[in-house]
Scaffold this active site. Structure first.
Site, PDB file in Angstrom:
ATOM      1  N   THR A  12     155.780 -40.425 -31.553  1.00 21.76           N
ATOM      2  CA  THR A  12     157.251 -40.414 -31.644  1.00 21.76           C
ATOM      3  C   THR A  12     157.783 -39.033 -31.987  1.00 21.76           C
ATOM      4  OG1 THR A  12     157.371 -42.719 -32.296  1.00 21.76           O
ATOM      5  CG2 THR A  12     159.211 -41.351 -32.938  1.00 21.76           C
ATOM      6  N   SER A  54     150.305 -42.972 -29.412  1.00 28.66           N
ATOM      7  CA  SER A  54     149.022 -43.204 -30.098  1.00 28.66           C
ATOM      8  C   SER A  54     148.486 -44.613 -29.887  1.00 28.66           C
ATOM      9  CB  SER A  54     149.117 -42.863 -31.581  1.00 28.66           C
ATOM     10  OG  SER A  54     149.733 -43.898 -32.314  1.00 28.66           O
ATOM     11  N   THR A  85     152.493 -42.568 -35.125  1.00 24.38           N
ATOM     12  CA  THR A  85     152.236 -43.256 -36.400  1.00 24.38           C
ATOM     13  C   THR A  85     151.427 -44.546 -36.235  1.00 24.38           C
ATOM     14  OG1 THR A  85     154.320 -44.480 -36.269  1.00 24.38           O
ATOM     15  CG2 THR A  85     154.367 -42.368 -37.438  1.00 24.38           C
ATOM     16  N   ASP A  86     151.475 -45.131 -35.024  1.00 28.26           N
ATOM     17  CA  ASP A  86     150.895 -46.476 -34.882  1.00 28.26           C
ATOM     18  C   ASP A  86     149.399 -46.522 -35.187  1.00 28.26           C
ATOM     19  OD1 ASP A  86     153.361 -47.468 -34.298  1.00 28.26           O
ATOM     20  OD2 ASP A  86     153.078 -47.521 -32.130  1.00 28.26           O
TER      21      ASP A  86
HETATM   22  N1  ASP Z   1     154.309 -45.641 -30.575  1.00 29.26           N
HETATM   23  C1  ASP Z   1     154.396 -44.393 -31.307  1.00 29.26           C
HETATM   24  C2  ASP Z   1     153.001 -43.804 -31.403  1.00 29.26           C
HETATM   25  O1  ASP Z   1     152.242 -44.288 -32.186  1.00 29.26           O
HETATM   26  C3  ASP Z   1     154.973 -44.628 -32.649  1.00 29.26           C
HETATM   27  C4  ASP Z   1     155.107 -43.415 -33.523  1.00 29.26           C
HETATM   28  O2  ASP Z   1     154.633 -42.346 -33.266  1.00 29.26           O
HETATM   29  O3  ASP Z   1     155.761 -43.565 -34.590  1.00 29.26           O
HETATM   30  O4  ASP Z   1     152.694 -42.882 -30.695  1.00 29.26           O
END
Ligand code: ASP
Length: 355
Positions: A12, A54, A85-86
C-alpha cells in the site's frame, strides 16, 4: 553520516488508485522523495527489488530480499525494506531466520495509506524507519510501524484499517519513536560481525491446519501428501479432539511414523500454548513427542519451520533448532523436570509451575 539502503517491494505504501483498485506503482526513488527530512541524518540509496501487493509474497521473495541485503551488506550501515502490511509479519519473521545476529539494522515498514495521499501514515513510518536504521543502538531485524519498534519475530497485523495495525505478541516493544526521538525500552546489545549468518535455503512444504469444532482428521492425511510439516492451530492452551474413534490420534501417528514434523500451537493470539495442562494435550504430546510453539507467533512458527527444514531432516536436530531462541522468538519453553530445582529448566528464560 549513516548510509542506508531503501529496498522497495510494493504494498500500500507504494500504491496508487487504478480502475481495478489500489496497486503498487510508486517507485523506490519516489518513495524516498516524500521524506526529504531524512537527508539530515542519513544518506539513502534505493533499490527497486519488487513492486507487488504482499498478498503475492512467497518464500522465494524472502530469499531474494535476504540475498539483496547480503550482497549490499558491506556498503551500507542499515537497511529499510518497504513492504505491504498484509504479509509483513511473515517477511519480518522469515528475514529474522535468514539474517541472524546482524549488527546492522534491517527494518521492515509499510503503511495503511499510500504515500501520495494527503492524509497518510506512510511518511511517518518511512521517516521513523530511516531514523531507526541510522541509530547506533539498532541491530537485527525489526518492524517499525506507527511509532513502535517490534522484534522481527514478534509482529502481527491485528487491525486491517487503523494506523496502529501491528502489535508485538508475547513480547514488549523494543523501542518507541515519537517526534523523531527513539526511546529504547529494552537493551539491544549489538551482536559481533563474527556471529552473524546469512542463510539461503527454505523448505516451503509447511502447512497450517486450524481446528474448528467438527473438523475431520482426514484433512491431515490429505496434507501429508503435499507437506513435510504441519502446524496444528488448536484451541486454548492446546489439545487434539478424541472424537470419531480417535481419528486425529491415528493421523498424527501416521505423520510421525513417516518422519514428518507436527507442531502444536494455539489459535489464541496472546499468552501461547501449554499442552501439558489438559489430558487432550498432554497425552498426545507425550506419546508422539510433538513440538509445541509455546509463545511464538504463528508467523514465526511457519517461517522458522521453513528455515529449519531447509537445513535438516533429522528430527532431533529439528527439535533443537525449533527451541533455540532466534531474534527473541521463543522464551516460554521451560518445563519442570525437577520441581525442586529451578536449575533443571530446559531454558534459562523463565520459571513456570505446571498445574
Ligand atoms: N494489500 C496490501 C499489501 O499487503 C496491504 C498493505 O500494504 O497495507 O501489499
Amino acid at each position: 553520516m549513516k548510509r542506508i539502503l531503501l529496498i522497495a517491494t510494493g504494498g500500500t505504501i507504494a500504491s496508487q488508485r487504478s480502475m481495478q483498485g489500489l496497486k503498487p506503482l510508486i517507485t523506490s526513488d519516489e518513495l524516498l522523495s516524500y521524506v526529504p527530512q531524512a537527508q539530515k541524518f542519513c544518506q539513502t540509496e534505493t533499490l527497486q527489488l519488487l513492486n507487488i501487493d504482499s498478498t503475492n509474497m512467497q518464500p522465494s521473495h524472502w530469499l531474494m530480499i535476504a540475498s539483496a541485503i547480503r550482497s549490499h551488506y558491506r556498503s551500507y550501515d542499515g537497511f529499510v525494506v518497504c513492504h505491504g502490511t498484509d504479509t509483513m509479519a511473515y517477511t519480518a519473521a522469515a528475514l529474522s531466520y535468514l539474517i541472524q545476529d546482524s549488527p546492522k539494522p534491517v527494518v521492515i515498514t509499510g503503511a495503511q495509506k499510500p504515500i501520495d495521499m494527503e492524509i497518510t501514515d506512510a511518511k511517518t513510518n518511512l521517516l521513523d524507519s530511516l531514523l531507526f536504521a541510522s541509530c547506533d543502538r539498532a541491530s537485527g531485524v525489526t518492524i517499525v510501524f506507527d511509532g513502535k519498534v517490534i522484534a522481527g519475530t514478534r509482529g502481527k497485523k491485528e487491525r486491517t484499517k487503523s494506523y496502529n495495525a501491528f502489535s508485538s505478541i508475547n513480547f514488549p516493544y523494543i523501542a518507541t519513536i515519537q517526534d523523531q526521538h527513539i526511546l529504547f525500552y529494552l537493551d539491544n546489545p549489538k551482536p559481533q560481525n563474527t556471529q552473524m549468518h546469512f542463510y539461503d535455503r527454505l523448505n516451503e512444504r509447511v502447512a497450517l491446519l486450524k481446528l474448528i469444532p467438527s473438523l475431520k482428521a482426514g484433512v491431515l492425511d490429505y496434507l501429508a501428501e503435499y507437506y513435510d510439516a504441519v502446524i496444528i492451530e488448536s484451541f486454548g492452551v492446546g489439545g487434539l479432539p478424541s472424537y470419531d474413534s480417535g481419528d486425529f490420534h491415528k493421523a498424527i501417528k501416521q505423520w510421525i511414523n513417516v518422519g514428518k514434523t507436527v507442531v502444536m500451537t494455539t489459535q489464541v493470539t496472546n499468552e501461547g500454548s501449554n499442552m501439558s495442562v489438559y489430558e487432550v494435550g498432554q497425552s498426545i504430546k507425550q506419546e508422539f513427542g510433538l513440538l509445541e510453539a509455546y509463545d511464538m507467533t504463528l508467523e514465526a512458527t511457519v517461517t522458522k519451520l521453513m528455515w529449519i527444514l531447509g537445513q535438516t531432516n533429522d528430527p532431533s536436530e529439528i527439535q533443537k533448532l525449533f527451541y533455540q531462541t532466534i531474534n527473541r522468538d521463543i522464551l516460554y519453553t521451560a518445563t519442570w523436570r525437577n520441581s525442586s530445582d529451578c536449575g533443571e529448566f530446559e531454558t534459562t528464560s523463565g520459571c513456570q509451575a505446571d498445574l
